[in-house]
Each structure stands twice: as C-alpha cells, then as structure tokens.
Design a protein around this motif. Structure first.
Motif, PDB file in Angstrom:
ATOM      1  N   ARG A  12       0.836  -1.202   0.000  1.00  0.00           N
ATOM      2  CA  ARG A  12       0.000   0.000   0.000  1.00  0.00           C
ATOM      3  C   ARG A  12       0.877   1.261   0.000  1.00  0.00           C
ATOM      4  NH1 ARG A  12      -2.492  -0.381   4.692  1.00  0.00           N
ATOM      5  NH2 ARG A  12      -3.912  -1.964   3.926  1.00  0.00           N
ATOM      6  N   ALA A  13       1.950   1.228   0.791  1.00  0.00           N
ATOM      7  CA  ALA A  13       2.853   2.378   0.852  1.00  0.00           C
ATOM      8  C   ALA A  13       3.548   2.605  -0.486  1.00  0.00           C
ATOM      9  CB  ALA A  13       3.885   2.177   1.961  1.00  0.00           C
ATOM     10  N   VAL A  14       3.952   1.529  -1.147  1.00  0.00           N
ATOM     11  CA  VAL A  14       4.597   1.650  -2.455  1.00  0.00           C
ATOM     12  C   VAL A  14       3.607   2.199  -3.483  1.00  0.00           C
ATOM     13  CG1 VAL A  14       5.644   0.355  -4.360  1.00  0.00           C
ATOM     14  CG2 VAL A  14       6.356  -0.094  -2.003  1.00  0.00           C
ATOM     15  N   ALA A  15       2.397   1.660  -3.500  1.00  0.00           N
ATOM     16  CA  ALA A  15       1.380   2.144  -4.441  1.00  0.00           C
ATOM     17  C   ALA A  15       1.034   3.608  -4.173  1.00  0.00           C
ATOM     18  CB  ALA A  15       0.125   1.278  -4.351  1.00  0.00           C
ATOM     19  N   PHE A  16       0.859   3.938  -2.907  1.00  0.00           N
ATOM     20  CA  PHE A  16       0.556   5.314  -2.502  1.00  0.00           C
ATOM     21  C   PHE A  16       1.669   6.253  -2.970  1.00  0.00           C
ATOM     22  CE2 PHE A  16       0.838   8.468   1.116  1.00  0.00           C
ATOM     23  CZ  PHE A  16      -0.302   9.188   0.796  1.00  0.00           C
ATOM     24  N   SER A  17       2.908   5.834  -2.784  1.00  0.00           N
ATOM     25  CA  SER A  17       4.046   6.663  -3.186  1.00  0.00           C
ATOM     26  C   SER A  17       4.159   6.786  -4.691  1.00  0.00           C
ATOM     27  CB  SER A  17       5.342   6.093  -2.608  1.00  0.00           C
ATOM     28  OG  SER A  17       5.327   6.189  -1.207  1.00  0.00           O
ATOM     29  N   LEU A  18       3.903   5.708  -5.405  1.00  0.00           N
ATOM     30  CA  LEU A  18       3.962   5.776  -6.862  1.00  0.00           C
ATOM     31  C   LEU A  18       2.890   6.714  -7.405  1.00  0.00           C
ATOM     32  CD1 LEU A  18       5.340   4.745  -9.410  1.00  0.00           C
ATOM     33  CD2 LEU A  18       3.722   2.852  -9.430  1.00  0.00           C
ATOM     34  N   LEU A  19       1.697   6.628  -6.841  1.00  0.00           N
ATOM     35  CA  LEU A  19       0.614   7.522  -7.273  1.00  0.00           C
ATOM     36  C   LEU A  19       0.876   8.972  -6.889  1.00  0.00           C
ATOM     37  CD1 LEU A  19      -2.449   5.251  -6.478  1.00  0.00           C
ATOM     38  CD2 LEU A  19      -1.594   5.916  -8.737  1.00  0.00           C
ATOM     39  N   ALA A  20       1.686   9.196  -5.882  1.00  0.00           N
ATOM     40  CA  ALA A  20       2.016  10.559  -5.476  1.00  0.00           C
ATOM     41  C   ALA A  20       3.201  11.121  -6.262  1.00  0.00           C
ATOM     42  CB  ALA A  20       2.334  10.597  -3.977  1.00  0.00           C
ATOM     43  N   LEU A  21       4.189  10.287  -6.575  1.00  0.00           N
ATOM     44  CA  LEU A  21       5.412  10.787  -7.195  1.00  0.00           C
ATOM     45  C   LEU A  21       5.373  10.816  -8.724  1.00  0.00           C
ATOM     46  CD1 LEU A  21       8.087   9.122  -4.886  1.00  0.00           C
ATOM     47  CD2 LEU A  21       7.162  11.446  -4.778  1.00  0.00           C
ATOM     48  N   SER A  22       4.743   9.851  -9.358  1.00  0.00           N
ATOM     49  CA  SER A  22       4.762   9.834 -10.826  1.00  0.00           C
ATOM     50  C   SER A  22       4.115  11.077 -11.443  1.00  0.00           C
ATOM     51  CB  SER A  22       4.152   8.547 -11.382  1.00  0.00           C
ATOM     52  OG  SER A  22       2.836   8.385 -10.969  1.00  0.00           O
ATOM     53  N   PRO A  23       3.039  11.631 -10.880  1.00  0.00           N
ATOM     54  CA  PRO A  23       2.508  12.872 -11.471  1.00  0.00           C
ATOM     55  C   PRO A  23       3.479  14.051 -11.356  1.00  0.00           C
ATOM     56  CG  PRO A  23       0.835  11.831 -10.132  1.00  0.00           C
ATOM     57  CD  PRO A  23       2.120  11.094  -9.870  1.00  0.00           C
ATOM     58  N   LEU A  24       4.354  14.023 -10.367  1.00  0.00           N
ATOM     59  CA  LEU A  24       5.331  15.103 -10.240  1.00  0.00           C
ATOM     60  C   LEU A  24       6.309  15.058 -11.413  1.00  0.00           C
ATOM     61  CD1 LEU A  24       6.056  14.977  -6.402  1.00  0.00           C
ATOM     62  CD2 LEU A  24       4.332  16.300  -7.644  1.00  0.00           C
ATOM     63  N   PHE A  25       6.748  13.870 -11.780  1.00  0.00           N
ATOM     64  CA  PHE A  25       7.630  13.735 -12.942  1.00  0.00           C
ATOM     65  C   PHE A  25       6.859  14.008 -14.240  1.00  0.00           C
ATOM     66  CE2 PHE A  25      10.016  11.377  -9.761  1.00  0.00           C
ATOM     67  CZ  PHE A  25      11.297  11.876  -9.974  1.00  0.00           C
ATOM     68  N   HIS A  26       5.606  13.605 -14.265  1.00  0.00           N
ATOM     69  CA  HIS A  26       4.765  13.858 -15.436  1.00  0.00           C
ATOM     70  C   HIS A  26       4.616  15.356 -15.679  1.00  0.00           C
ATOM     71  CE1 HIS A  26       0.727  13.530 -17.619  1.00  0.00           C
ATOM     72  NE2 HIS A  26       1.649  13.090 -18.436  1.00  0.00           N
ATOM     73  N   ALA A  27       4.537  16.123 -14.610  1.00  0.00           N
ATOM     74  CA  ALA A  27       4.409  17.579 -14.730  1.00  0.00           C
ATOM     75  C   ALA A  27       5.588  18.192 -15.480  1.00  0.00           C
ATOM     76  CB  ALA A  27       4.286  18.212 -13.343  1.00  0.00           C
ATOM     77  N   LEU A  28       6.752  17.593 -15.360  1.00  0.00           N
ATOM     78  CA  LEU A  28       7.921  18.112 -16.077  1.00  0.00           C
ATOM     79  C   LEU A  28       7.725  18.029 -17.585  1.00  0.00           C
ATOM     80  CD1 LEU A  28      10.753  16.477 -13.938  1.00  0.00           C
ATOM     81  CD2 LEU A  28      10.024  18.873 -13.911  1.00  0.00           C
ATOM     82  N   SER A  29       7.154  16.941 -18.057  1.00  0.00           N
ATOM     83  CA  SER A  29       6.960  16.757 -19.497  1.00  0.00           C
ATOM     84  C   SER A  29       5.719  17.459 -20.028  1.00  0.00           C
ATOM     85  CB  SER A  29       6.851  15.265 -19.825  1.00  0.00           C
ATOM     86  OG  SER A  29       8.099  14.660 -19.752  1.00  0.00           O
ATOM     87  N   CYS A  30       4.830  17.853 -19.156  1.00  0.00           N
ATOM     88  CA  CYS A  30       3.555  18.438 -19.599  1.00  0.00           C
ATOM     89  C   CYS A  30       3.592  19.949 -19.759  1.00  0.00           C
ATOM     90  CB  CYS A  30       2.450  18.062 -18.615  1.00  0.00           C
ATOM     91  SG  CYS A  30       2.006  16.340 -18.738  1.00  0.00           S
ATOM     92  N   ARG A  31       4.738  20.532 -19.664  1.00  0.00           N
ATOM     93  CA  ARG A  31       4.806  21.986 -19.823  1.00  0.00           C
ATOM     94  C   ARG A  31       4.434  22.408 -21.237  1.00  0.00           C
ATOM     95  NH1 ARG A  31      10.499  23.353 -18.342  1.00  0.00           N
ATOM     96  NH2 ARG A  31       9.893  25.399 -19.094  1.00  0.00           N
ATOM     97  N   SER A  32       4.629  21.520 -22.189  1.00  0.00           N
ATOM     98  CA  SER A  32       4.256  21.800 -23.572  1.00  0.00           C
ATOM     99  C   SER A  32       3.666  20.533 -24.171  1.00  0.00           C
ATOM    100  CB  SER A  32       5.480  22.223 -24.384  1.00  0.00           C
ATOM    101  OG  SER A  32       5.170  22.229 -25.771  1.00  0.00           O
ATOM    102  N   PRO A  33       2.592  20.665 -24.960  1.00  0.00           N
ATOM    103  CA  PRO A  33       2.021  19.469 -25.575  1.00  0.00           C
ATOM    104  C   PRO A  33       2.862  18.926 -26.736  1.00  0.00           C
ATOM    105  CG  PRO A  33       0.780  21.408 -26.226  1.00  0.00           C
ATOM    106  CD  PRO A  33       1.792  21.850 -25.210  1.00  0.00           C
ATOM    107  N   ARG A  34       3.793  19.723 -27.252  1.00  0.00           N
ATOM    108  CA  ARG A  34       4.581  19.288 -28.404  1.00  0.00           C
ATOM    109  C   ARG A  34       6.088  19.375 -28.197  1.00  0.00           C
ATOM    110  NH1 ARG A  34       0.069  21.453 -30.299  1.00  0.00           N
ATOM    111  NH2 ARG A  34      -1.130  20.294 -31.828  1.00  0.00           N
TER     112      ARG A  34
END
Length: 116
Positions: A12-34
């Motif tokens: 549960r802790a690993v899943a909770f952490s993955l769901l919390a941390l992966s969007p933070l890294f995703h935010a780096l790539s989402c600054r531009s759609p292209r």
C-alpha cells in the motif's frame, strides 16, 4: 501484525508513493504538448521546482512521520523500494517524450504532404 499484514502495508505504501510521485515527474513533461522537455528553457522553472518540492515534501512527511503512517495506513519503505519508486516514476518522462515525438512527426508529415 503477521507477515502478510506487513506485506500488505508495504504494498500500500509503495502504491501510494507511486501515485504521489509519478505525477510530479509527469508535470515536467507536460509543460508543452509538443516541445520536448529537453528543448525548453529554463529546464526547470523556479515556480515548478518549488511546487514539485512542496508536493514531494508533503508526501515524504506522510510516509516518514510515524503518527501519520497510521492516518495514511502506510509503512516505512526500504531503500530498494525508494529506488524502484523513483525509477517507475521517471518512466513517465520518456513515455511522454516519445508520444510528443510521434505527434511532431505526424504533424511534420502532414505539412510536407499537404498540397501547395
């Protein structure tokens, strides 16, 4: 708690952490759609760095502070778990970058083939 209970808490802790941390890294790539993350300047704007640090900090507190583990039903993670979490969380960056590359390629092909 028996061994299965500990395994359940750790999962549960690993899943909770993955769901919390992966969007933070995703935010780096989402600054531009292209545009690629690597072509953007600055690579990490101060406002984004601050928001990522605060978000990660809140998450780490929920995992690392023993009274909060009860509230969030988490478990202290081992070093190998943190390494796995970071590796899995970072995987979103190349995935998004490949999708952007494909999109740019499709757009480029359509402009090259368009009748003039």
């Amino acid at each position: 708690d028996d061994g299965d209970g500990d395994t359940s808490k750790e999962a549960r802790a690993v899943a909770f952490s993955l769901l919390a941390l992966s969007p933070l890294f995703h935010a780096l790539s989402c600054r531009s759609p292209r545009a690629s993350i690597f072509s953007m300047r600055p690579l990490l704007p101060a406002w984004l760095a601050l928001s990522l640090a605060v978000s990660a900090g809140v998450h780490f507190i929920s995992i690392l502070v023993p009274p909060l583990r009860v509230v969030f039903q988490t478990y202290p993670l081992h070093e190998r778990d943190w390494i796995l979490l970071v590796l899995l969380s970072v995987c979103v960056i190349p995935t998004v970058e490949i999708a952007k590359w494909v999109l740019r390629r499709i757009e480029w092909d359509s402009t090259v083939r368009a009748p003039h």
